[in-house]
Enzyme design. Structure first.
Site, PDB file in Angstrom:
ATOM      1  N   GLY A  52       0.807  -1.245  -0.066  1.00 39.10           N
ATOM      2  CA  GLY A  52       0.013   0.092  -0.021  1.00 39.10           C
ATOM      3  C   GLY A  52       0.776   1.007   0.010  1.00 39.10           C
ATOM      4  CD  GLU A  85     -12.951  11.696   0.288  1.00 37.33           C
ATOM      5  OE1 GLU A  85     -12.593  10.603   0.170  1.00 37.33           O
ATOM      6  OE2 GLU A  85     -12.361  12.718  -0.168  1.00 37.33           O
TER       7      GLU A  85
HETATM    8  P1  FAD Z   1      -2.659   0.584   2.589  1.00 42.92           P
HETATM    9  O1  FAD Z   1      -2.656   1.545   1.382  1.00 42.92           O
HETATM   10  O2  FAD Z   1      -4.321   0.004   3.018  1.00 42.92           O
HETATM   11  O3  FAD Z   1      -2.368  -0.717   2.153  1.00 42.92           O
HETATM   12  C1  FAD Z   1      -2.137  -2.008   2.861  1.00 42.92           C
HETATM   13  C2  FAD Z   1      -1.585  -3.177   1.957  1.00 42.92           C
HETATM   14  O4  FAD Z   1      -1.519  -4.396   2.460  1.00 42.92           O
HETATM   15  C3  FAD Z   1      -2.672  -3.277   0.563  1.00 42.92           C
HETATM   16  O5  FAD Z   1      -1.993  -3.538  -0.698  1.00 42.92           O
HETATM   17  C4  FAD Z   1      -3.139  -4.861   0.923  1.00 42.92           C
HETATM   18  O6  FAD Z   1      -3.722  -5.654  -0.007  1.00 42.92           O
HETATM   19  C5  FAD Z   1      -2.032  -5.671   1.827  1.00 42.92           C
HETATM   20  N1  FAD Z   1      -2.615  -6.440   2.560  1.00 42.92           N
HETATM   21  C6  FAD Z   1      -3.442  -6.474   3.625  1.00 42.92           C
HETATM   22  N2  FAD Z   1      -3.683  -7.444   4.385  1.00 42.92           N
HETATM   23  C7  FAD Z   1      -2.789  -8.268   3.795  1.00 42.92           C
HETATM   24  C8  FAD Z   1      -2.082  -9.820   4.190  1.00 42.92           C
HETATM   25  N3  FAD Z   1      -2.851 -10.475   5.091  1.00 42.92           N
HETATM   26  N4  FAD Z   1      -1.423 -10.188   3.435  1.00 42.92           N
HETATM   27  C9  FAD Z   1      -0.770  -9.706   2.407  1.00 42.92           C
HETATM   28  N5  FAD Z   1      -0.895  -8.475   2.061  1.00 42.92           N
HETATM   29  C10 FAD Z   1      -1.941  -7.869   2.728  1.00 42.92           C
HETATM   30  N6  FAD Z   1      -6.333   9.279   3.279  1.00 42.92           N
HETATM   31  C11 FAD Z   1      -5.644  10.355   3.035  1.00 42.92           C
HETATM   32  O7  FAD Z   1      -4.447  10.784   3.370  1.00 42.92           O
HETATM   33  N7  FAD Z   1      -6.090  11.238   2.025  1.00 42.92           N
HETATM   34  C12 FAD Z   1      -7.322  10.712   1.628  1.00 42.92           C
HETATM   35  O8  FAD Z   1      -7.958  11.552   0.638  1.00 42.92           O
HETATM   36  C13 FAD Z   1      -7.820   9.410   1.957  1.00 42.92           C
HETATM   37  N8  FAD Z   1      -8.976   9.084   1.349  1.00 42.92           N
HETATM   38  C14 FAD Z   1      -9.592   7.972   1.594  1.00 42.92           C
HETATM   39  C15 FAD Z   1     -10.723   7.357   0.879  1.00 42.92           C
HETATM   40  C16 FAD Z   1     -11.008   6.376   1.416  1.00 42.92           C
HETATM   41  C17 FAD Z   1     -12.385   5.609   0.465  1.00 42.92           C
HETATM   42  C18 FAD Z   1     -10.456   5.251   2.395  1.00 42.92           C
HETATM   43  C19 FAD Z   1     -11.117   3.992   2.779  1.00 42.92           C
HETATM   44  C20 FAD Z   1      -9.478   5.834   3.101  1.00 42.92           C
HETATM   45  C21 FAD Z   1      -8.925   7.071   2.734  1.00 42.92           C
HETATM   46  N9  FAD Z   1      -7.853   7.441   3.151  1.00 42.92           N
HETATM   47  C22 FAD Z   1      -7.227   9.053   2.808  1.00 42.92           C
HETATM   48  C23 FAD Z   1      -7.018   6.874   4.421  1.00 42.92           C
HETATM   49  C24 FAD Z   1      -5.799   6.001   3.603  1.00 42.92           C
HETATM   50  O9  FAD Z   1      -6.432   5.268   2.632  1.00 42.92           O
HETATM   51  C25 FAD Z   1      -5.237   5.224   4.658  1.00 42.92           C
HETATM   52  O10 FAD Z   1      -4.828   5.663   5.724  1.00 42.92           O
HETATM   53  C26 FAD Z   1      -3.776   4.570   3.723  1.00 42.92           C
HETATM   54  O11 FAD Z   1      -4.271   3.495   2.704  1.00 42.92           O
HETATM   55  C27 FAD Z   1      -3.048   3.783   4.680  1.00 42.92           C
HETATM   56  O12 FAD Z   1      -1.998   3.174   4.103  1.00 42.92           O
HETATM   57  P2  FAD Z   1      -1.129   1.825   4.437  1.00 42.92           P
HETATM   58  O13 FAD Z   1      -0.068   1.856   3.774  1.00 42.92           O
HETATM   59  O14 FAD Z   1      -0.999   1.494   5.903  1.00 42.92           O
HETATM   60  O15 FAD Z   1      -2.110   0.721   4.081  1.00 42.92           O
HETATM   61  P1  NAD Z   2     -13.770   8.027  10.773  1.00 42.41           P
HETATM   62  O1  NAD Z   2     -13.516   7.370  12.085  1.00 42.41           O
HETATM   63  O2  NAD Z   2     -13.109   9.220  10.511  1.00 42.41           O
HETATM   64  O3  NAD Z   2     -15.346   8.374  10.710  1.00 42.41           O
HETATM   65  C1  NAD Z   2     -16.159   7.338  11.154  1.00 42.41           C
HETATM   66  C2  NAD Z   2     -17.540   8.119  11.731  1.00 42.41           C
HETATM   67  O4  NAD Z   2     -18.759   7.121  12.033  1.00 42.41           O
HETATM   68  C3  NAD Z   2     -17.558   8.836  12.714  1.00 42.41           C
HETATM   69  O5  NAD Z   2     -18.131  10.228  12.390  1.00 42.41           O
HETATM   70  C4  NAD Z   2     -18.302   8.401  13.835  1.00 42.41           C
HETATM   71  O6  NAD Z   2     -18.879   9.126  14.772  1.00 42.41           O
HETATM   72  C5  NAD Z   2     -19.207   7.577  13.086  1.00 42.41           C
HETATM   73  N1  NAD Z   2     -19.720   6.219  13.882  1.00 42.41           N
HETATM   74  C6  NAD Z   2     -18.951   5.347  14.595  1.00 42.41           C
HETATM   75  N2  NAD Z   2     -20.107   4.436  15.178  1.00 42.41           N
HETATM   76  C7  NAD Z   2     -21.081   4.764  14.322  1.00 42.41           C
HETATM   77  C8  NAD Z   2     -22.397   4.136  14.806  1.00 42.41           C
HETATM   78  N3  NAD Z   2     -22.259   3.244  15.618  1.00 42.41           N
HETATM   79  N4  NAD Z   2     -23.382   4.692  14.031  1.00 42.41           N
HETATM   80  C9  NAD Z   2     -23.416   5.796  13.150  1.00 42.41           C
HETATM   81  N5  NAD Z   2     -22.110   6.385  13.004  1.00 42.41           N
HETATM   82  C10 NAD Z   2     -21.035   5.965  13.515  1.00 42.41           C
HETATM   83  O7  NAD Z   2     -13.721   6.968   9.856  1.00 42.41           O
HETATM   84  P2  NAD Z   2     -13.478   6.950   8.010  1.00 42.41           P
HETATM   85  O8  NAD Z   2     -14.311   8.072   7.423  1.00 42.41           O
HETATM   86  O9  NAD Z   2     -13.376   5.709   7.556  1.00 42.41           O
HETATM   87  O10 NAD Z   2     -11.886   7.356   7.616  1.00 42.41           O
HETATM   88  C11 NAD Z   2     -10.846   6.509   8.094  1.00 42.41           C
HETATM   89  C12 NAD Z   2      -9.549   7.270   8.274  1.00 42.41           C
HETATM   90  O11 NAD Z   2      -9.208   7.618   6.696  1.00 42.41           O
HETATM   91  C13 NAD Z   2      -9.474   8.499   9.050  1.00 42.41           C
HETATM   92  O12 NAD Z   2      -8.416   8.901   9.678  1.00 42.41           O
HETATM   93  C14 NAD Z   2      -9.778   9.891   7.776  1.00 42.41           C
HETATM   94  O13 NAD Z   2      -9.033  10.846   8.092  1.00 42.41           O
HETATM   95  C15 NAD Z   2      -9.111   8.896   6.749  1.00 42.41           C
HETATM   96  N6  NAD Z   2      -9.840   9.267   5.495  1.00 42.41           N
HETATM   97  C16 NAD Z   2      -9.423  10.591   4.858  1.00 42.41           C
HETATM   98  C17 NAD Z   2     -10.095  10.954   3.722  1.00 42.41           C
HETATM   99  C18 NAD Z   2      -9.587  12.195   3.282  1.00 42.41           C
HETATM  100  O14 NAD Z   2      -8.614  12.758   3.651  1.00 42.41           O
HETATM  101  N7  NAD Z   2      -9.997  12.976   2.107  1.00 42.41           N
HETATM  102  C19 NAD Z   2     -10.985  10.321   3.125  1.00 42.41           C
HETATM  103  C20 NAD Z   2     -11.406   9.211   3.830  1.00 42.41           C
HETATM  104  C21 NAD Z   2     -10.877   8.737   4.836  1.00 42.41           C
END
Ligand code: FAD
Ligand code: NAD
Length: 407
Positions: free
Chosen positions: A14, A172
């Site tokens: 990741g 989002e």
């Molecule tokens: P990841 O990037 O999730 O990578 C983990 C890797 O490990 C993956 O390739 C997976 O396949 C692999 N893996 C997992 N388990 C195993 C296993 N058992 N064996 C082998 N491989 C495995 N953060 C921001 O800063 N800005 C944003 O705009 C933002 N937007 C987001 C939007 C969404 C919809 C979501 C869900 C999250 C968002 N986040 C954002 C949060 C961000 O995506 C995570 O914090 C970030 O991906 C973490 O990076 P990582 O390297 O820890 O893991």
């Molecule tokens: P989060 O923890 O940020 O938000 C979860 C939300 O769910 C909170 O508002 C919480 O109050 C609510 N919640 C918890 N329990 C609930 C319940 N029982 N019923 C209803 N609501 C409940 O989680 P996330 O949005 O998945 O984000 C995860 C991480 O990824 C965060 O660190 C976030 O900053 C990051 N992220 C960042 C971006 C970005 O920067 N654009 C986008 C997506 C995620």
């Protein structure tokens, strides 16, 4: 006498894992260390784009690229396998295909959905966690429209969508879903007024803790597209028919819905819990040099790590921004260890801001302390997405996978 080359094993391709490996392959020669990368798939996916693939506004192939596009196979051994356990005392990792031993280990396995033990969620709710979950959710949404169009006795709840959690992921995804639904209505000849989209949030506000003025903008924009917010409403359970929410002190209420998306939080990897490394909700509270306490040979980063923001004495939210910065520090610290240095670098996050998209053409954000909305914020979001590609794969990856639909 020949000195044994250290073997560095990185788990997870990741953001954190790939930044670590791409820096290591530049800094170390093949004579200095063996570098091994283990990942479940032969591709990396942009976790930060998964809300788009989940709603169907972007094809899932756009959010992923081959690991081979960014690693140098003459320097890095890639093992496609699933990590099943880590045995710190034996310095080895158990894979579904065998075992791999290490001198230094980097755990970058990302996060998993946190259900807080709420009944029925695992069985009945969708999550936005990886390419497979996103593909399944997109297909399910489309299936609901196709089935509604075909069934004689129309089930109205088929067209009801519930998103649990109004954090960044929930908002989002709602932005994308609200844009996708009119397209689906047109495609399947369904009246838009039949569709209900609920966002159910336990806290008393949407995007708890974010700038209230920007939150107000986001809520108004999503409401304009038909999203109904139920704030201060904790989800208590999920069933095959929908969700159960708290209503007042002691009562509950059912919301019938054909699709429930759980976007209410993440925890670290269950592999961390299994390994016996000290953790809190599968996250390791790492030392300042990003090593696990008591394990001088194990670095942990990204969503598997927990670091405290001393200014507010609370953990930093896990983000890709932090995971990538940690990857750079971990790589530099590993190079020091390989070269025999013992003074390691301390990790300090340098946060540039947060932008939350509200669909392809709208967003809110605070960047370098400046508030942004609308197309300016949306432009910034795409630049951030492109920057992540650049950090791992340089300009060629940006050209191949970048977002250029800028305005
Ligand atoms: P990841 O990037 O999730 O990578 C983990 C890797 O490990 C993956 O390739 C997976 O396949 C692999 N893996 C997992 N388990 C195993 C296993 N058992 N064996 C082998 N491989 C495995 N953060 C921001 O800063 N800005 C944003 O705009 C933002 N937007 C987001 C939007 C969404 C919809 C979501 C869900 C999250 C968002 N986040 C954002 C949060 C961000 O995506 C995570 O914090 C970030 O991906 C973490 O990076 P990582 O390297 O820890 O893991
Ligand atoms: P989060 O923890 O940020 O938000 C979860 C939300 O769910 C909170 O508002 C919480 O109050 C609510 N919640 C918890 N329990 C609930 C319940 N029982 N019923 C209803 N609501 C409940 O989680 P996330 O949005 O998945 O984000 C995860 C991480 O990824 C965060 O660190 C976030 O900053 C990051 N992220 C960042 C971006 C970005 O920067 N654009 C986008 C997506 C995620």
């Amino acid at each position: 006498m020949t000195v044994k080359k250290p073997k560095i094993v990185v788990l997870g391709a990741g953001y954190g894992g790939l930044v670590t490996v791409t820096r290591l392959q530049k800094a170390l020669s093949v004579d200095e260390a063996n570098i091994v990368l283990v990942n479940k798939n032969d591709y990396h996916y942009e976790t930060t784009w998964l809300h788009e693939a989940s709603a169907g506004t972007m094809h899932h192939d756009r959010v992923r690229y081959d690991v081979d596009a960014v690693i140098n196979r003459s320097k890095v051994e890639f093992i496609r396998a699933e990590v099943q356990d880590i045995k710190p005392e034996e310095k080895k990792v158990i894979l579904n295909t065998g075992e791999v031993d290490y001198d230094y280990l980097v755990v970058a396995l990302g996060g998993e959905s946190e259900t807080f033990g709420i009944e029925g969620l695992k069985e009945h709710a969708f999550t936005i966690s990886n390419v497979n979950t996103s593909r399944q959710l997109r297909d399910h949404i489309e299936f609901q429209f196709a089935t509604y169009a075909n069934e004689e006795e129309k089930k109205e709840e088929r067209l009801t969508f519930v998103v649990g959690g109004a954090g960044f992921t929930g908002i989002e995804f709602l932005g994308e879903l609200a844009n996708r639904v009119p397209e689906l209505c047109k495609e399947y000849d369904i009246d838009y007024s039949k569709v209900r989209i609920y966002c159910v949030e336990a806290a008393p506000m949407v995007l708890p803790g974010f700038d209230p003025e920007l939150v107000k903008y986001a809520v108004a924009q999503l409401e304009k597209k038909g999203v109904e917010f139920k704030i201060g409403t904790p989800i208590k359970g999920a069933t095959a028919e929908g969700i159960i929410v708290a209503k007042g002190e002691d009562e509950t209420e059912e919301i019938k819905a054909g699709t429930v998306v759980w976007a209410a939080g993440v925890r670290g990897s269950s592999i961390i819990e299994k390994s016996g490394i000290e953790n809190m909700r599968a996250r390791v509270k790492v030392n300042p040099d990003l090593r696990a306490p008591g394990h001088d040979d194990i670095f942990v980063l990204g969503d598997c790590s927990l670091i405290i923001n001393e200014e507010i004495n609370r953990p930093y939210p896990p983000t890709a921004q932090i995971a990538m910065q940690q990857g750079e520090t971990v790589a530099r610290n590993l190079v020091k260890l390989v070269k025999g240095e013992t003074e390691l670098e301390t990790f300090t996050p340098h946060l540039k801001g947060t932008v939350c998209s509200l669909g392809d053409d709208d967003a809110i954000g605070v960047v370098f302390d400046k508030k942004l909305t609308g197309t300016k914020a949306s432009f910034m979001k795409k630049m951030i997405d492109n920057r992540a590609l650049f950090m791992i794969g340089g300009p060629s990856l940006v050209l191949k996978k970048g977002k250029f639909n800028i305005l």
